[in-house]
Design an enzyme around this catalytic site. Structure first.
Site, PDB file in Angstrom:
ATOM      1  N   ARG A 198      41.423  34.148  40.883  1.00 43.34           N
ATOM      2  CA  ARG A 198      41.566  35.232  42.107  1.00 43.34           C
ATOM      3  C   ARG A 198      40.163  35.339  42.279  1.00 43.34           C
ATOM      4  O   ARG A 198      39.198  35.256  41.908  1.00 43.34           O
ATOM      5  CB  ARG A 198      42.163  36.259  41.442  1.00 43.34           C
ATOM      6  CG  ARG A 198      41.970  36.846  39.888  1.00 43.34           C
ATOM      7  CD  ARG A 198      41.781  38.340  39.728  1.00 43.34           C
ATOM      8  NE  ARG A 198      41.035  39.240  40.555  1.00 43.34           N
ATOM      9  CZ  ARG A 198      39.614  39.051  40.530  1.00 43.34           C
ATOM     10  NH1 ARG A 198      39.059  38.579  39.586  1.00 43.34           N
ATOM     11  NH2 ARG A 198      38.987  39.822  41.440  1.00 43.34           N
TER      12      ARG A 198
ATOM     13  N   ALA B 145      38.103  36.460  46.409  1.00 41.75           N
ATOM     14  CA  ALA B 145      38.319  35.541  47.488  1.00 41.75           C
ATOM     15  C   ALA B 145      37.401  34.327  47.433  1.00 41.75           C
ATOM     16  O   ALA B 145      37.792  33.242  47.774  1.00 41.75           O
ATOM     17  CB  ALA B 145      37.687  36.441  48.343  1.00 41.75           C
TER      18      ALA B 145
ATOM     19  N   ARG C  14      48.333  32.757  49.345  1.00 34.72           N
ATOM     20  CA  ARG C  14      47.911  34.245  49.549  1.00 34.72           C
ATOM     21  C   ARG C  14      47.162  34.270  50.943  1.00 34.72           C
ATOM     22  O   ARG C  14      46.340  33.599  51.361  1.00 34.72           O
ATOM     23  CB  ARG C  14      46.819  34.422  48.342  1.00 34.72           C
ATOM     24  CG  ARG C  14      47.147  34.666  46.942  1.00 34.72           C
ATOM     25  CD  ARG C  14      46.158  35.293  45.878  1.00 34.72           C
ATOM     26  NE  ARG C  14      46.528  36.812  46.206  1.00 34.72           N
ATOM     27  CZ  ARG C  14      45.561  37.491  45.534  1.00 34.72           C
ATOM     28  NH1 ARG C  14      44.599  37.107  44.618  1.00 34.72           N
ATOM     29  NH2 ARG C  14      45.903  38.749  45.597  1.00 34.72           N
TER      30      ARG C  14
ATOM     31  N   GLN D 298      41.984  44.996  37.732  1.00 35.20           N
ATOM     32  CA  GLN D 298      40.829  44.023  37.628  1.00 35.20           C
ATOM     33  C   GLN D 298      39.730  44.553  37.143  1.00 35.20           C
ATOM     34  O   GLN D 298      38.730  43.725  36.776  1.00 35.20           O
ATOM     35  CB  GLN D 298      40.774  43.648  39.131  1.00 35.20           C
ATOM     36  CG  GLN D 298      41.810  42.464  39.609  1.00 35.20           C
ATOM     37  CD  GLN D 298      42.929  42.852  40.362  1.00 35.20           C
ATOM     38  OE1 GLN D 298      43.307  44.089  40.085  1.00 35.20           O
ATOM     39  NE2 GLN D 298      43.508  42.296  41.132  1.00 35.20           N
TER      40      GLN D 298
ATOM     41  N   ASP E 111      37.516  40.793  50.756  1.00 34.10           N
ATOM     42  CA  ASP E 111      38.446  39.474  51.010  1.00 34.10           C
ATOM     43  C   ASP E 111      38.333  39.025  52.554  1.00 34.10           C
ATOM     44  O   ASP E 111      38.762  37.841  52.998  1.00 34.10           O
ATOM     45  CB  ASP E 111      39.746  39.721  50.764  1.00 34.10           C
ATOM     46  CG  ASP E 111      39.938  40.043  49.423  1.00 34.10           C
ATOM     47  OD1 ASP E 111      39.580  41.186  48.674  1.00 34.10           O
ATOM     48  OD2 ASP E 111      40.224  38.999  48.463  1.00 34.10           O
TER      49      ASP E 111
ATOM     50  N   ASN F  22      39.852  44.833  51.582  1.00 38.32           N
ATOM     51  CA  ASN F  22      39.263  44.580  50.228  1.00 38.32           C
ATOM     52  C   ASN F  22      40.589  45.095  49.316  1.00 38.32           C
ATOM     53  O   ASN F  22      41.565  45.830  49.925  1.00 38.32           O
ATOM     54  CB  ASN F  22      37.911  45.422  49.699  1.00 38.32           C
ATOM     55  CG  ASN F  22      37.467  44.828  48.345  1.00 38.32           C
ATOM     56  OD1 ASN F  22      37.566  43.496  48.099  1.00 38.32           O
ATOM     57  ND2 ASN F  22      37.035  45.857  47.532  1.00 38.32           N
TER      58      ASN F  22
END
Ligand code: MRU
Length: 320
Positions: A51, A53, A85, A179, A219, A229
Site C-alpha cells: 500500500r 501510492a 485501487r 496506518q 495519493d 490523501n
C-alpha cells in the site's frame, strides 16, 4: 531502511518472483510475501499487503512484468492492475510507463530505483524545513513502507535524523486501518522518537503549540494543487490553518495528475470500520467493535489553499 538492523527495500526482485513486506500483517508480525503471478500482485494491492501510492505503482510495474512472463497480453495485465485501487495516480503512471517499455523487467526495476532516488531527494529538499528539537505531525503512513525506500513525508525526518538533528514525530493513528501503527513501527526500526496519538488529538496539540509543522504524503495532487490523501488529512489541514502551523505535502512527480481536477475516492469494505486488528492472547486477531451501518471513504481532498508548500524531488514549491 532497516528491518531488524538490515537494509531492505519494501519490494525486491527474487529470481523469477518479487518479494514484498506484507503490510497486512505489520506491525504485529514481520513477514515477506512472494509474488509470482499477475493475480498475486493484483490481490496484494487490492487487499493492501502492499500500500502507499508510490509502492502501489512499483508493485503494479512488477505485476506487468510477471504477467508478460506468464503469457498474458499487456492490455489485459494493465486492465486487471488498474482496477485494483482507484485513488493513487501512481498506479496509472506506472502502467503508462509499462505500456511503452521495451523490456518490462528492466522498466519495473528502473521505476523502483527511480522511486528510491526521488524519495531521497524529497528528504534533502524537506530537510531545511526542520529544526533541532522540532515536533512534526504526520497522518497515515507516507514513509519507507509506502514507497520502495525512504518514504515521502517521512524522508525529511529520516534525513534530519541521519544528520544528527533531534526530531520528534506525532503519529496519527489513522483509523480505520491504523496506518499510523506502520509509521510507528518503521520510525522505531530506525530509532526516530515518536508518539502515537488518536486521530482526534492533533487539533488540541496544535492549539497548545506542540506541533511545529505537519508533513503528509499524497495519493494524487490535482492540477489545481488540491491534495487527495488518506481520510482525515483535510481535518488536520484545517486545524493547522487555524493554528498557523505550516502544512506541507511531500509529493513525488509520480503523484501529480496534470490531467484532471477531480479524483475518485475509494470506498472500502465496511469490515475495515466494524473490526479492529490487534493482539488477543498473544496472537494477531481481529475484534468486532460494531455491527452498525458504516461508511468507509478511504481518502479526502485537501484544498490547495490550506497547503503551505509541496516538497518535491526538485525542491519545496511554496504556495504564493
Ligand atoms: O490506503 P493507503 O494506506 O494506501 O493510503 C496511503 C496514503 O494515503 C499515503 O499517505 C499516500 O499514499 C502517500 S504514500 C507516500
Amino acid at each position: 531502511m532497516k528491518v531488524d538492523g538490515r537494509w531492505r527495500r519494501t519490494i525486491e526482485r527474487d529470481g523469477d518472483a518479487v518479494i514484498v513486506l506484507d503490510q497486512a500483517r505489520l506491525p504485529f508480525e514481520v513477514a515477506w510475501l512472494r509474488l509470482t503471478t499477475l493475480d498475486d500482485v493484483a490481490r496484494a494491492i487490492r487487499d493492501m499487503h502492499v500500500r502507499g501510492a508510490p509502492l502501489i505503482g512499483a508493485a503494479a510495474a512488477w505485476g506487468v512484468a510477471l504477467a508478460l512472463r506468464e503469457g498474458h497480453a499487456l492490455d489485459h495485465a494493465c486492465r486487471v492492475l488498474a482496477a485494483t485501487r482507484p485513488t493513487a495516480v501512481n498506479l496509472k503512471w506506472a502502467l503508462d510507463r509499462m505500456r511503452t517499455a521495451r523490456d518490462a523487467e528492466a522498466e519495473a526495476q528502473r521505476i523502483c530505483d527511480e522511486d528510491v532516488a526521488g524519495c531521497k531527494a524529497i528528504g534533502q529538499a524537506g530537510l531545511p524545513l526542520l529544526r533541532d528539537g522540532c515536533n512534526v505531525l504526520t497522518h497515515c503512513n507516507a514513509g519507507w513502507l509506502a514507497t520502495v525506500d525512504w518514504g515521502t513525508a517521512l524522508a525529511p525526518i529520516y534525513a534530519a535524523h541521519e544528520a544528527g538533528m533531534r526530531v520528534h514525530v506525532w503519529v496519527d493513528e489513522t483509523r480505520p486501518r491504523n496506518q499510523g501503527l506502520l509509521t510507528a513501527w518503521e520510525l522505531a526500526q530506525h530509532g526516530v522518537p515518536h508518539t502515537v496519538i488518536a486521530d482526534n488529538a492533533g487539533g488540541h496539540l496544535m492549539q497548545h503549540g506542540r506541533v511545529d509543522l505537519c508533513i503528509v504524503g499524497t495519493d494524487r495532487v490535482l492540477r489545481t494543487g488540491d491534495v487527495a490523501n488518506k481520510i482525515g488529512t483535510y481535518l488536520k489541514a484545517l486545524a493547522a490553518r487555524d493554528n498557523n502551523v505550516p502544512f506541507y505535502v511531500a509529493m513525488p512527480a509520480s503523484s501529480f495528475d496534470a490531467s484532471s481536477d477531480t479524483v475518485e475516492i475509494e470506498e472500502r469494505s465496511a469490515d475495515e470500520v466494524r473490526a479492529i486488528a490487534g493482539i488477543v492472547d498473544g496472537k494477531p486477531a481481529r475484534v468486532r467493535i460494531t455491527e452498525a451501518t458504516v461508511a468507509n471513504p478511504a481518502f479526502d481532498v485537501t484544498p490547495a489553499r490550506l497547503v503551505t508548500g509541496y516538497i518535491t524531488e526538485r525542491g519545496v514549491v511554496a504556495k504564493v
